[in-house]
Design a protein around this motif. Sequence first.
Motif, PDB file in Angstrom:
ATOM      1  N   PHE A 175       0.842  -1.207   0.000  1.00 13.46           N
ATOM      2  CA  PHE A 175       0.000   0.000   0.000  1.00 13.46           C
ATOM      3  C   PHE A 175       0.874   1.252   0.000  1.00 13.46           C
ATOM      4  N   VAL A 176       1.871   1.264   0.871  1.00 15.92           N
ATOM      5  CA  VAL A 176       2.736   2.439   0.970  1.00 15.92           C
ATOM      6  C   VAL A 176       3.575   2.613  -0.294  1.00 15.92           C
TER       7      VAL A 176
ATOM      8  N   ARG B 282       3.055   1.625  -3.332  1.00 19.09           N
ATOM      9  CA  ARG B 282       2.259   2.067  -4.492  1.00 19.09           C
ATOM     10  C   ARG B 282       2.018   3.567  -4.445  1.00 19.09           C
ATOM     11  N   ARG B 283       1.764   4.091  -3.250  1.00 16.50           N
ATOM     12  CA  ARG B 283       1.544   5.551  -3.142  1.00 16.50           C
ATOM     13  C   ARG B 283       2.842   6.305  -3.396  1.00 16.50           C
ATOM     14  N   VAL B 284       3.968   5.757  -2.909  1.00 21.60           N
ATOM     15  CA  VAL B 284       5.260   6.382  -3.183  1.00 21.60           C
ATOM     16  C   VAL B 284       5.535   6.383  -4.684  1.00 21.60           C
TER      17      VAL B 284
ATOM     18  N   TRP C  90       3.338   6.451  -7.053  1.00 16.79           N
ATOM     19  CA  TRP C  90       2.494   7.465  -7.704  1.00 16.79           C
ATOM     20  C   TRP C  90       3.123   8.844  -7.564  1.00 16.79           C
ATOM     21  N   VAL C  91       3.648   9.138  -6.390  1.00 19.42           N
ATOM     22  CA  VAL C  91       4.293  10.437  -6.197  1.00 19.42           C
ATOM     23  C   VAL C  91       5.502  10.575  -7.119  1.00 19.42           C
TER      24      VAL C  91
ATOM     25  N   THR D 209       2.161   6.761 -11.577  1.00 16.17           N
ATOM     26  CA  THR D 209       1.344   5.558 -11.731  1.00 16.17           C
ATOM     27  C   THR D 209       1.637   4.592 -10.589  1.00 16.17           C
ATOM     28  N   GLN D 210       0.591   3.849 -10.180  1.00 17.68           N
ATOM     29  CA  GLN D 210       0.732   2.866  -9.114  1.00 17.68           C
ATOM     30  C   GLN D 210       0.860   1.447  -9.640  1.00 17.68           C
TER      31      GLN D 210
ATOM     32  N   HIS E  17       2.281  17.675 -11.925  1.00 20.38           N
ATOM     33  CA  HIS E  17       2.926  16.519 -11.304  1.00 20.38           C
ATOM     34  C   HIS E  17       4.379  16.412 -11.785  1.00 20.38           C
TER      35      HIS E  17
ATOM     36  N   SER F 138       6.625   1.444   7.721  1.00 19.38           N
ATOM     37  CA  SER F 138       5.352   0.768   7.473  1.00 19.38           C
ATOM     38  C   SER F 138       5.438  -0.708   7.838  1.00 19.38           C
TER      39      SER F 138
END
Length: 593
Positions: A308-309, A311-313, A315-316, A320-321, A364, A590
């Motif tokens: 979860f973590v 994938r968000r990193v 995206w940043v 894309t995740q 972005h 995490s």
Amino acid sequence: MTIPNPIHPPHPAAPTQSSQPSSALPARASTLIIGGGPSGLVSLKYAREYGPRWAEGEGPVLVEMEGDVGGTFRWRDYDNAELVSSKQLTCFSDFRYPLESPDHPSLPNFVEYLRSYASAFSLWPHIHLRLKVVSLSKVPPERVVDGYSHHAVLRRVLDDGSLAEGQDDIHLTCQRVVITTGLHVLPNIPVIPGLNDGTETLKSPAWIHSSEYKSRDQLRDKEVLVLGAGETGMDVAYESVLAPARKVWMGVRSGFLSFPKVLNNFRVLGSTFEGALPIDGLITNLFETAYVHPWVSASHLRWFVSDFVIRRVLWVLTGTQAGCNQWAGELPPERQGRAYVFLNKSAKAMQFINRPYASLSPLHRLFAHYQDPPLPEGVDDPTIHVVPFPSRFDHTGKAIFPPPPAHRSKEKAWKETCRPDLVVLCTGYRQEFGWLGEGYPRGPDECNVRGVCSDKDLSVAFIGFLRPGVGAIPPMAEMQIQLFLLLTTQSIPLPNTPENYHLLHAKGSRIQYGVDYSTYQATLARDMGAAPGLMELWWEYGWFVVLIYWLVGPYKSDKAAGIVRTELWDTIRRRGVVGNIFMGVIPMVSAAW
């Protein structure tokens, strides 16, 4: 070629086959090791150093059907192929690559490393090449003497790969058998109507399995359809673009999870991360391994939170995740994570796959984005067109594709005409154990002790058959043979703790042997008493330590602490501040949580 080594002094390259010792295979051997890849070599080394003692002339031996050691790294090589796992994680515990060598050696270089390993530990006199085990059977109980309960029949292999006929078979009895024939044995060739099912026409495309691929010359000026999106498939697709081929398609089934083997080229707030850090260096976090609560381990909560973590990193950093800078060919959202699949670390082709789909907003991009390398010169179409796996080829040689799965509905290349000149089947390999007689496990699937052996017979081991989602098989094989030797000598009890290391493969998946590298290694370390306690680790080695399982236990090495404080600490240093925050601290926090 000599590989300098910070632990062992320089030593000569391994002898050629013609200069191998000419000693004949003995009639009895305490341990028979079948297969001369990394798993076989490390098994031979440990069997000779730590195995039960033997009568003179009956020591452990290794047999290999090919004319050289190296296994898949020697015989499945192709131009520009490199290890996708780093040298730090791929080499053995007591025989290290120097810090200044490339993080990801070429396959020929790694084969030289294996030859040098055999030389450093004086293994060559006990290695017998061009011998194939054609059958292995149990000796009837009333005829077993001194525990020699296995009977192997071997046959010589000729230069063309055929078995010598008309010659006497070679018979050998042994007390233990270690099978290390590996995962990449027989090509897995799917039958596709109109291509290779007997209904093909003169206009049907030519096809090869990836085991036959050697160089770009096979791809140049052709329209190429690569079937399979594993690491070899990605390599062949990339090489097709650079050959150059006239056009390149890649057939993808459900999807893949792309992550570059080197963390590099992230640009954040005007600063570019250029640490060139191997991705598997992230595995060396303390809290990614042994120091989690049993309930957390059993529930796989650590995997899910980590995914979860991350994938968000992603995206940043990339927008894309679905993967690291992956805009097409993705897995279903519910299976996008290392808990489910093997990471595809051959990511060179992603810039060509992404071209029709990447869409990062200017805002972005101003904050963060991934920088692709410059496009190569002389390439007319730097695009790899992602399509589903074809259902058939028609009488004109045209590939007929089903629609892509719903989560990849944006992909439209399947509607275009694909009439390739060459189809490359990058569809993996299968194993065959028909040579095993009655009473033997029918492969590693029937090994209920850590995927290594069966509790019904602790004299037979399968080493190197589990594959990590991220990581490398050779160091896993090293710990597997350690565990086996302790079990076969009854030095430790049978493990009885839960096996929480298996990847969550989809039901019906052809491959079911994936494991989480760090969880598996930690489990074996605890089984053997080789996992130091957290306070012991801090008190003796300090907080800035990367855990390896040779600091304590039955295979404790005085050299381990030096490796921890130099080579593996160098991995953390190279991350830099930004890399340690995004690729170290956040995942560690995490996981620890």
